[in-house]
Design an enzyme around this catalytic site. Sequence first.
Site, PDB file in Angstrom:
ATOM      1  N   ASN A   9      76.116 -71.221  55.672  1.00 55.15           N
ATOM      2  CA  ASN A   9      74.703 -71.426  55.603  1.00 55.15           C
ATOM      3  C   ASN A   9      74.723 -72.924  54.975  1.00 55.15           C
ATOM      4  O   ASN A   9      74.800 -73.255  53.778  1.00 55.15           O
ATOM      5  CB  ASN A   9      74.155 -70.565  54.540  1.00 55.15           C
ATOM      6  N   TRP A  10      74.454 -73.776  55.782  1.00 54.04           N
ATOM      7  CA  TRP A  10      74.103 -75.264  55.501  1.00 54.04           C
ATOM      8  C   TRP A  10      72.859 -75.756  54.565  1.00 54.04           C
ATOM      9  O   TRP A  10      72.650 -76.842  53.900  1.00 54.04           O
ATOM     10  CB  TRP A  10      74.232 -76.150  56.662  1.00 54.04           C
ATOM     11  N   LYS A  11      72.133 -74.717  54.593  1.00 54.09           N
ATOM     12  CA  LYS A  11      70.744 -75.008  53.732  1.00 54.09           C
ATOM     13  C   LYS A  11      70.245 -76.223  54.095  1.00 54.09           C
ATOM     14  O   LYS A  11      70.287 -76.729  55.386  1.00 54.09           O
ATOM     15  CB  LYS A  11      71.178 -74.885  52.251  1.00 54.09           C
ATOM     16  N   HIS A  96      66.798 -64.889  52.409  1.00 55.93           N
ATOM     17  CA  HIS A  96      67.861 -65.350  51.434  1.00 55.93           C
ATOM     18  C   HIS A  96      66.786 -65.611  50.184  1.00 55.93           C
ATOM     19  O   HIS A  96      65.778 -65.722  50.150  1.00 55.93           O
ATOM     20  CB  HIS A  96      68.189 -66.787  52.073  1.00 55.93           C
ATOM     21  N   GLU A  98      66.692 -67.796  48.391  1.00 56.40           N
ATOM     22  CA  GLU A  98      65.769 -69.087  48.005  1.00 56.40           C
ATOM     23  C   GLU A  98      64.560 -69.160  48.770  1.00 56.40           C
ATOM     24  O   GLU A  98      63.592 -69.649  48.428  1.00 56.40           O
ATOM     25  CB  GLU A  98      66.704 -70.370  48.692  1.00 56.40           C
ATOM     26  N   GLU A 168      74.197 -61.167  47.939  1.00 58.57           N
ATOM     27  CA  GLU A 168      74.240 -62.627  47.143  1.00 58.57           C
ATOM     28  C   GLU A 168      73.646 -62.443  45.954  1.00 58.57           C
ATOM     29  O   GLU A 168      72.406 -62.535  45.739  1.00 58.57           O
ATOM     30  CB  GLU A 168      73.280 -63.638  48.040  1.00 58.57           C
ATOM     31  N   GLY A 174      75.602 -70.975  44.100  1.00 56.97           N
ATOM     32  CA  GLY A 174      75.617 -72.382  43.682  1.00 56.97           C
ATOM     33  C   GLY A 174      76.002 -72.876  42.025  1.00 56.97           C
ATOM     34  O   GLY A 174      75.993 -73.671  41.651  1.00 56.97           O
ATOM     35  N   SER A 213      79.135 -68.807  45.751  1.00 54.92           N
ATOM     36  CA  SER A 213      80.192 -69.606  45.057  1.00 54.92           C
ATOM     37  C   SER A 213      81.685 -69.225  45.821  1.00 54.92           C
ATOM     38  O   SER A 213      82.343 -69.133  45.099  1.00 54.92           O
ATOM     39  CB  SER A 213      80.148 -69.499  43.479  1.00 54.92           C
ATOM     40  N   GLY A 234      77.535 -71.012  51.070  1.00 57.01           N
ATOM     41  CA  GLY A 234      76.985 -72.267  50.955  1.00 57.01           C
ATOM     42  C   GLY A 234      77.847 -73.568  50.831  1.00 57.01           C
ATOM     43  O   GLY A 234      78.335 -74.021  51.887  1.00 57.01           O
ATOM     44  N   GLY A 235      77.507 -74.059  49.938  1.00 57.74           N
ATOM     45  CA  GLY A 235      78.275 -75.587  49.347  1.00 57.74           C
ATOM     46  C   GLY A 235      79.628 -75.581  50.148  1.00 57.74           C
ATOM     47  O   GLY A 235      79.826 -76.877  50.768  1.00 57.74           O
TER      48      GLY A 235
HETATM   49  P1  13P Z   1      77.032 -70.949  47.435  1.00 56.42           P
HETATM   50  O1  13P Z   1      78.152 -70.699  48.268  1.00 56.42           O
HETATM   51  O2  13P Z   1      76.569 -72.541  47.506  1.00 56.42           O
HETATM   52  O3  13P Z   1      77.132 -70.578  46.285  1.00 56.42           O
HETATM   53  O4  13P Z   1      75.486 -70.562  48.204  1.00 56.42           O
HETATM   54  C1  13P Z   1      75.815 -69.196  48.681  1.00 56.42           C
HETATM   55  C2  13P Z   1      74.700 -68.954  49.371  1.00 56.42           C
HETATM   56  O5  13P Z   1      73.637 -68.969  49.044  1.00 56.42           O
HETATM   57  C3  13P Z   1      74.884 -68.807  51.029  1.00 56.42           C
HETATM   58  O6  13P Z   1      73.718 -68.377  51.672  1.00 56.42           O
END
Ligand code: 13P
Length: 252
Positions: A9-11, A96, A98, A168, A174, A213, A234-235
């Site tokens: 997930n590149w956000k 999600h 967010e 999640e 993050g 994470s 994510g990251g």
């Molecule tokens: P991180 O891997 O950066 O913690 O993000 C997880 C995430 O929200 C994937 O959708």
Amino acid sequence: MRPKLVVGNWKMHGSRQQVTQLLEGLKQGNEGLSKDVAVAVAPSHLHVGLANELLTGSQIALGAQDLHPGEEGAFTGAVSAPMLADYGVSYVIVGHSERRQFFAETDAVVAEKFLAAQEHGLRPILCIGESLMQREQGLSEQIVLSQLDAIVAAAGVQAFRDAVIAYEPIWAIGTGQTATPTEAQQVHWILRDHLAELDAAVASGVQLLYGGSVKSANSGKLFREPDIDGALVGGASLKAEEFLAICKSADF
Ligand code: 13P
């Protein structure tokens, strides 16, 4: 055994150049991966077209991060399921944390998006998870089950034959603070067991991803838990080498 699935997930990250570099790196490195591990990336809507072109002929599937529940209409700024399907998208993240937190998405809206995705042949990746405060109050189980039940009530348990669930925990996103494999497994087992009360076959087939994470240093142990079928990353999905290392750790 259920096949593994690793989704990046590149956000809200990436330029045309970064997207191109990342996908070229992933395409090269992905070649040796066994067919038992499916890999997908979810760029921003703006980069979906570019990613679709770059991924043509590769084993890497294309995902999107959100969708509008309607098919078309006067919804400024929104992107619909048919539009995503037209650009080769096969997975779409819904709910999600967010989106729930910063865009005020309720369970009802998430359910509409889930249904719209399936109606147009997209596989929804339903995200659920508790906040730190809810966890500290001992409410984790209650929260994730109520988020799951909201979708079951709207779509029926059979809808999970062709859907993915990502657990999640918000406190792990993050923050560098991953749930331990045992903690994540515990919640995944609760989710699968809950679905099994409704339909055993659906429960044993549904892919349950962990997110929060995830990196190559912890993914292998997470993936060895019996109810963890992959990850939503994510990251760490923004670096080809690191994301490939996570994908490889699912290959055993
Ligand atoms: P991180 O891997 O950066 O913690 O993000 C997880 C995430 O929200 C994937 O959708």
